[in-house]
Design a protein around this motif. Structure first.
Motif, short mmCIF file in Angstrom:
data_model
loop_
_atom_site.label_atom_id
_atom_site.label_comp_id
_atom_site.label_asym_id
_atom_site.label_seq_id
_atom_site.Cartn_x
_atom_site.Cartn_y
_atom_site.Cartn_z
N ARG A 33 1.00 -1.46 0.05
CA ARG A 33 0.14 -0.02 -0.04
C ARG A 33 0.90 1.25 0.00
O ARG A 33 0.51 2.17 -0.59
CB ARG A 33 -0.92 0.04 1.17
N SER A 34 1.97 1.16 0.62
CA SER A 34 2.68 2.37 0.78
C SER A 34 3.35 2.85 -0.72
O SER A 34 3.49 3.96 -0.91
CB SER A 34 4.16 2.28 1.72
N LEU A 35 3.24 1.84 -1.36
CA LEU A 35 3.84 1.99 -2.88
C LEU A 35 2.93 2.97 -3.75
O LEU A 35 3.11 3.84 -4.67
CB LEU A 35 4.06 0.92 -3.77
N TRP A 36 1.60 2.82 -3.57
CA TRP A 36 0.55 3.51 -4.21
C TRP A 36 -0.12 4.90 -3.66
O TRP A 36 -0.84 5.49 -4.16
CB TRP A 36 -0.34 2.56 -5.01
N ALA A 37 0.31 5.07 -2.02
CA ALA A 37 -0.29 6.05 -1.68
C ALA A 37 -0.22 7.36 -2.40
O ALA A 37 -0.96 8.26 -2.65
CB ALA A 37 0.39 6.09 -0.16
N PRO A 38 1.00 7.77 -2.90
CA PRO A 38 1.03 9.21 -3.68
C PRO A 38 0.44 9.09 -4.86
O PRO A 38 -0.13 10.01 -5.34
CB PRO A 38 2.71 9.20 -3.78
N TRP A 39 0.24 7.77 -5.53
CA TRP A 39 -0.65 7.89 -6.56
C TRP A 39 -2.17 8.20 -6.47
O TRP A 39 -2.96 8.59 -7.07
CB TRP A 39 -0.47 6.48 -7.47
N ARG A 40 -2.42 7.30 -5.22
CA ARG A 40 -3.97 7.61 -4.63
C ARG A 40 -4.04 9.15 -4.50
O ARG A 40 -5.17 9.42 -5.11
CB ARG A 40 -4.05 6.86 -3.37
N SER A 41 -3.21 9.71 -3.97
CA SER A 41 -3.48 11.26 -3.92
C SER A 41 -3.47 12.19 -5.01
O SER A 41 -4.37 12.82 -5.24
CB SER A 41 -2.29 11.63 -3.07
N ARG A 42 -2.72 11.64 -5.95
CA ARG A 42 -2.68 12.18 -7.32
C ARG A 42 -3.98 11.89 -8.06
O ARG A 42 -4.54 12.75 -8.79
CB ARG A 42 -1.67 11.65 -8.20
N VAL A 43 -4.52 10.90 -7.96
CA VAL A 43 -5.77 10.40 -8.77
C VAL A 43 -6.95 11.24 -7.96
O VAL A 43 -7.80 11.79 -8.53
CB VAL A 43 -6.16 8.82 -8.72
N ASP A 44 -6.91 11.14 -6.65
CA ASP A 44 -8.13 11.93 -5.91
C ASP A 44 -7.99 13.29 -6.29
O ASP A 44 -9.07 14.13 -6.13
CB ASP A 44 -7.60 11.64 -4.33
N SER A 45 -6.80 13.99 -6.37
CA SER A 45 -6.60 15.59 -6.61
C SER A 45 -6.96 15.81 -8.20
O SER A 45 -7.01 16.94 -8.58
CB SER A 45 -5.33 16.00 -6.18
N HIS A 46 -7.27 14.71 -8.89
CA HIS A 46 -7.74 14.85 -10.35
C HIS A 46 -6.13 15.26 -11.11
O HIS A 46 -6.48 15.92 -12.33
CB HIS A 46 -8.58 16.10 -10.76
N GLU A 47 -4.96 14.99 -10.55
CA GLU A 47 -3.80 15.48 -11.36
C GLU A 47 -3.54 14.58 -12.33
O GLU A 47 -3.17 14.90 -13.53
CB GLU A 47 -2.61 15.45 -10.28
N ILE A 48 -4.19 12.97 -12.25
CA ILE A 48 -3.91 12.07 -13.48
C ILE A 48 -5.30 11.41 -13.34
O ILE A 48 -6.00 11.39 -12.27
CB ILE A 48 -2.79 11.21 -13.17
N SER A 49 -5.72 10.78 -14.21
CA SER A 49 -6.92 9.90 -14.39
C SER A 49 -6.31 8.41 -13.87
O SER A 49 -5.06 8.34 -13.83
CB SER A 49 -7.30 9.75 -15.95
N MET A 50 -7.65 7.67 -13.54
CA MET A 50 -7.22 6.26 -13.19
C MET A 50 -6.44 5.61 -14.01
O MET A 50 -5.48 4.67 -13.99
CB MET A 50 -8.55 5.69 -12.60
N GLY A 51 -6.78 5.70 -15.26
CA GLY A 51 -6.08 5.10 -16.34
C GLY A 51 -4.65 5.50 -16.43
O GLY A 51 -3.86 4.64 -16.86
N GLU A 52 -4.27 6.70 -16.51
CA GLU A 52 -3.09 6.98 -16.55
C GLU A 52 -2.11 6.42 -15.16
O GLU A 52 -1.09 6.04 -15.58
CB GLU A 52 -2.84 8.56 -16.48
#
Length: 263
Positions: A123-142
């Protein structure tokens, strides 16, 4: 998703509120006391359904039309199962995967395509990605493509479809999905989301009893799903039933009930 401020009733023309697509996810597990479901209490500050007990989910975002790399039914199959055109169906499924990730930390990926340590996703690996998806910085597909991941959309089981009645400041055409969690899942849902002020596993009968005592507030779709789950012998038995996907336009809250599943 970010917090939304309160909207006063006089600011909203109820008849003009558009109906947006949304996806809601019931994370389910078998327990010694029967079926349990991961439920949340929406923060009182939320514009829509503040303070109510619900399940994780939210509106379809424009980014959800960015197709996910996925191992599961194709757009045509989801179109048939959800009763909408293929691009819309794929966006709804993408929203379900994204909302599950944003709101519970559960990353629905194919086991053969996972960021993993010691046999399970870290889970620690994807925590920053979760934040980026949540803030609409990137799409889930990206997010999935950047990490060579494939969404396991085959785990999603369609359950029902409900339309918000006229009146609330936001209206949704919501597609409900069930996901079975087993001992093979490396993590529990965490409910770390600013839209909630409480979350955890619930016994459906306990929630129904609390609702009868007016200790919690359940909207009709949530009440209907709790009623069905309280009567289920197992998660698999519940998910294997034929869904009723005809939309329930609940214009009389508390009086209209979802049509029963057909065996």
């Amino acid at each position: 998703m970010a917090h939304q401020g309160q909207v006063q009733p006089e600011q909203v023309d109820a008849a003009s509120v558009p109906v947006a697509d949304a996806a809601t996810i019931l994370l389910l597990r078998d327990a010694g006391t029967g079926v349990e479901v991961f439920s949340i209490r929406r923060a009182a500050s939320m514009v829509f359904a503040g303070g109510v007990i619900a399940f994780p989910g939210g509106g379809v975002d424009p980014s959800d039309y960015d197709p996910l790399p996925a191992a599961g039914p194709d757009g045509g199959e989801w179109s048939r199962r959800l009763g909408v055109d293929a691009p819309r169906a794929q966006a709804i499924v993408s929203a379900a995967v994204r909302e599950c990730f944003e709101e519970t930390g559960m990353l629905l990926t194919s086991p053969a395509h996972s960021m993993s340590y010691d046999g399970g996703p870290d889970r620690s690996l994807w925590a920053p990605w979760r934040s980026r998806v949540d803030s609409h910085e990137i799409s889930m597909g990206e997010m999935l493509r950047d990490n060579a991941l494939v969404a396991d959309t085959g785990r999603l089981v369609e359950l029902s479809r409900w339309i918000t009645p006229v009146g609330p400041p936001r209206r949704y055409d919501t597609f409900f999905f069930g996901i079975e969690l087993t001992s093979g899942d490396p993590h529990e849902p965490d409910g770390h989301c600013g839209e909630f002020d409480d979350s955890g596993w619930s016994r459906p009968k306990d929630m129904l009893d609390a609702s009868a005592r007016s200790e919690v507030h359940l909207l009709p779709p949530t009440l209907a799903h709790f009623e069905e789950l309280a009567a289920a012998d197992s998660v698999r038995g519940y998910l294997d039933r034929e869904p009723t996907m005809a939309p329930v336009n609940n214009d009389l809250p508390g009086q209209i009930r979802r049509p029963p599943h057909h065996s």
